[in-house]
Design an enzyme around this catalytic site. Structure first.
Site, PDB file in Angstrom:
ATOM      1  CD  GLU A 148      -3.118  -1.123   2.079  1.00 45.06           C
ATOM      2  OE1 GLU A 148      -2.965  -0.451   3.107  1.00 45.06           O
ATOM      3  OE2 GLU A 148      -4.146  -1.780   1.840  1.00 45.06           O
TER       4      GLU A 148
ATOM      5  CD  GLU B 271      -4.010  -5.865   2.081  1.00 50.98           C
ATOM      6  OE1 GLU B 271      -4.856  -5.241   2.748  1.00 50.98           O
ATOM      7  OE2 GLU B 271      -2.789  -5.712   2.205  1.00 50.98           O
TER       8      GLU B 271
END
Ligand code: CA
Length: 668
Positions: free
Chosen positions: A198, A299
């Site tokens: 991320e 995810e």
């Protein structure tokens, strides 16, 4: 203590692994393409065109810490699973890849684990071997930090913190090469590597885009070189979040400009935070088509229960503010979510290569029930496990590395209600979604529930209750079914006038009845037209002066628009509306105002004239979105009166703000 126990556990795993290879030698390969619909308690329709090579992954990074804490997992028959049995269950359910996060050095100087699964290379190798032995691929997710990396934190590993930028580049390269060599030498089937996690706002302690990209060039090259020197092939993925945001493509553009060579553009996609699956497909497709990259969801997850299972409050529940819970909170809803995300990635085309579910096995160490008499003891025991084995999201020892978040709010699993196992370790039917997406299930399409509804009606006329209500199907779609409302309650509400009422209803689908309640709001008539400036037609408003007009921006109070003002010279205007045919009676006029920089002694006036007689209320501005609600009440209007409502503003240059949501109601 923590270290000793961990070493013992790792040794046990190694022994088990050797035995399995010794006895067995070959790994069973699963194929799900072209399989037939299966019996199941959940409804799943197949995802068209899905092939066996599509990644159906799970991130089970916390698994070994869970096992060390004494967590037991079971199969669908209730038998306790050993470690290889657990991974075999995943494979049988259609999972073909395991993702594991890697932190460089997730412990303090005394060797105490920061927690969160204690995912150092030892842990990653142990999980990776178990996955490999079950025939699963491994996605190695290098955070390039000593603990959690996400949009809010991208801290450098301790060891690199004081390095020059050149030295950090070398250290990154060395760390990734050494780690990859170790995976290969221990026989871990790493087929994809994430450099960073991320990384929207930073990477390895760097926040300037040029530096981030420079490190990404180094990192991706290191992974490729390690694979090459070991005679292996590997995909390199870069991972971002907020796939709904308008700047997602900017990252891909910058990476291209900086010459970062990667294969897969991966995103997190949590439906409660990240917009629709249609938007997800559109964004991923843009990247695939404009930059020639493979794309995937690294995810995702969804909740099957609103409950907390371990005494650590959960990240998302049914009453969490600001989240979108479009799927039912149930095992069926969870399956629908995963299917929808797989379908969304598949809809990108051949470039859409997979979906990974985040932490489906992060269940309670011991089940905490706040109403149970031993609740306090269970929570205490859980806290000991989280501190000792790292089975919580963070331990108190993380404070030396992350003092302001993990070091303050450390604790257990905030994700136990999003697991694909129940609190006792039994797999949920939604775990099988990874193979059901090929076959579909034989379950009939049926109604799951009919929710209560809200309904608005105007005052003075007969209340026309809706004749149908939406029923939620197990497919996740809704269908409208007939409903009969309690007429006595409707009549009573009608004669009582403006207010909020509960009306009982019975919906009917082919003879099956569903009881529900409608919250009926009977609203007063607002005699001001286009009172919130939402209609395109503005002819009813007469506006004179400067720096004022309707606008769609964040100055609105509701809807999309407001009557906004700003000018670089003193702001002076009136906005008026003639009210035609207002019935005789007593009225109340109101509106909302916010803004700032109005200067000294500004005038913000709300007024009404009735046959030339003027009644006014003064208002003022303080700050953005801090709404004042001036009201003029007790206005007597005779039959046939000429009525005008309006606002008058006289303020300094640079004054800004907005009027919104005018109303003229008959007084109670
Ligand atoms: Ca929890």
């Amino acid at each position: 203590m923590e270290k000793t126990l961990k070493k013992t556990a790792v040794l046990l795993i190694l022994t088990a692994a050797l035995m399995l290879t010794g006895c067995n030698g070959s790994v069973r390969k699963y194929s799900f393409e072209g399989s037939n619909p299966e019996d199941s308690e959940i409804y799943v329709s197949p995802v068209a065109g899905l092939t066996d090579d599509f990644f159906r992954g799970v991130d089970i990074s916390s698994y070994l810490s869970q096992i060390e804490s004494g967590v037991e997992y079971r199969d669908f028959e209730g038998n306790q699973l050993d470690e290889s049995g657990f991974f075999k269950l995943l494979a049988e359910c259609g999972v073909n890849a395991v993702r594991v996060r890697i932190w460089n050095d997730p412990k303090d100087k005394d060797g105490n684990s920061y927690g969160g699964g204690h995912n150092d290379m030892d842990t990653a190798v142990a999980i990776g071997k178990l996955a490999t032995e079950a025939g699963l691929q491994v996605l190695a997710d290098f955070h390039c930090s000593d603990f959690w990396a996400d949009p809010s934190k991208q801290k450098s590993p301790k060891e690199w913190a004081h390095y020059t930028f050149d030295n950090k580049n070398s250290a990154l390269s060395e760390f990734l090469k050494t780690s990859m060599d170790r995976f290969y030498s221990e026989g871990v089937n790493v087929t994809m590597v994430q450099v960073g996690n991320e990384i929207n706002n930073g990477f390895a302690g760097e926040t300037v885009r040029e530096r981030i990209n420079s490190l990404l060039v180094t990192g991706t090259n290191a992974v490729r070189e390690a694979a090459k020197s070991n005679g292996k092939s590997v995909s390199v993925a870069l991972h971002y979040t907020n796939p709904e945001s308008s700047n997602l493509l900017d990252y891909a553009r910058d990476l291209k400009k900086a010459g970062v060579e990667y294969d897969v553009f991966a995103v997190s996609y949590y439906p409660f935070w990240h917009g629709t699956t249609e938007r997800l497909t559109e964004q991923l497709k843009n990247i695939a088509e404009n930059y020639g990259k493979k794309v995937m969801v690294a995810e995702t997850s969804y909740l099957y229960t609103p409950d907390d299972g371990d005494g650590q409050g959960n990240s998302v529940s049914s009453d969490t503010a600001g989240v979108v819970l479009d799927y039912d909170i149930s095992v069926q809803g969870q399956a629908n979510e995963v299917r929808a995300v797989i379908n969304a990635v598949k809809n990108v085309g051949d470039a859409g290569i997979g979906v990974f579910y985040w932490e489906p096995a992060w269940i309670p160490v011991r089940v905490y029930n706040p109403d149970s008499p031993n609740a306090a003891d269970v929570l205490e025991q859980n806290k000991v496990s989280w501190e000792t084995f790292g089975s919580g999201w963070a331990s108190s020892y993380s404070k030396t590395y992350d003092p302001n978040d993990a070091g303050k709010y450390y604790g257990g699993s905030s994700w136990d209600n999003q697991a694909l196992f129940d609190f006792e370790g039994r797999p949920l039917e939604s775990l099988k979604i990874f193979r059901y997406v090929f076959s579909g299930t034989a379950k009939e399409l049926e109604i799951v529930k009919v929710d209560n509804i809200r309904y608005e009606s105007g005052i003075g006329a007969a209340v026309q209750m809706p004749s149908t209500v939406p029923a939620l199907m197990n497919s996740g779609d809704t269908k409208d079914i007939a409903v009969i409302w309690n007429s006595e309650q409707v009549n009573k509400a009608e004669s009582a006038g403006a207010g909020t009422y509960e009306i009982a209803g019975t919906a009917d689908d082919g003879g099956v009845k569903y009881e529900l309640v409608c919250i009926l709001e009977i609203k007063k008539i607002n005699y001001i037209k286009n009172y919130g400036f939402e209609d395109a037609d503005m002819s009813m408003w007469e506006i004179n002066g400067n720096g004022v007009g309707k606008e769609a921006d964040n100055n609105k109070r509701s809807g999309e628009y407001s009557l906004k003002f700003w000018d670089n010279v003193p702001v002076s205007f009136t906005a008026e509306q003639k009210i035609i045919g207002l019935p005789a009676g007593r009225y109340e006029l109101g509106a909302y105002l916010q803004g700032g920089s109005a200067g000294s002694n500004p005038i913000f006036e709300l007024y009404i004239t009735v046959n030339g007689e003027r009644f006014a209320a003064q208002s003022g501005v303080t700050s953005w979105q801090n709404w004042d609600n001036p009201v003029v009440d007790g206005i007597d209007v005779p039959e046939g009166a000429e009525v005008t409502v309006g606002v008058k503003v006289e303020a300094a240059a640079e004054a800004w703000g907005a009027w919104d949501d005018f109303y003229l109601y008959e007084a109670e």
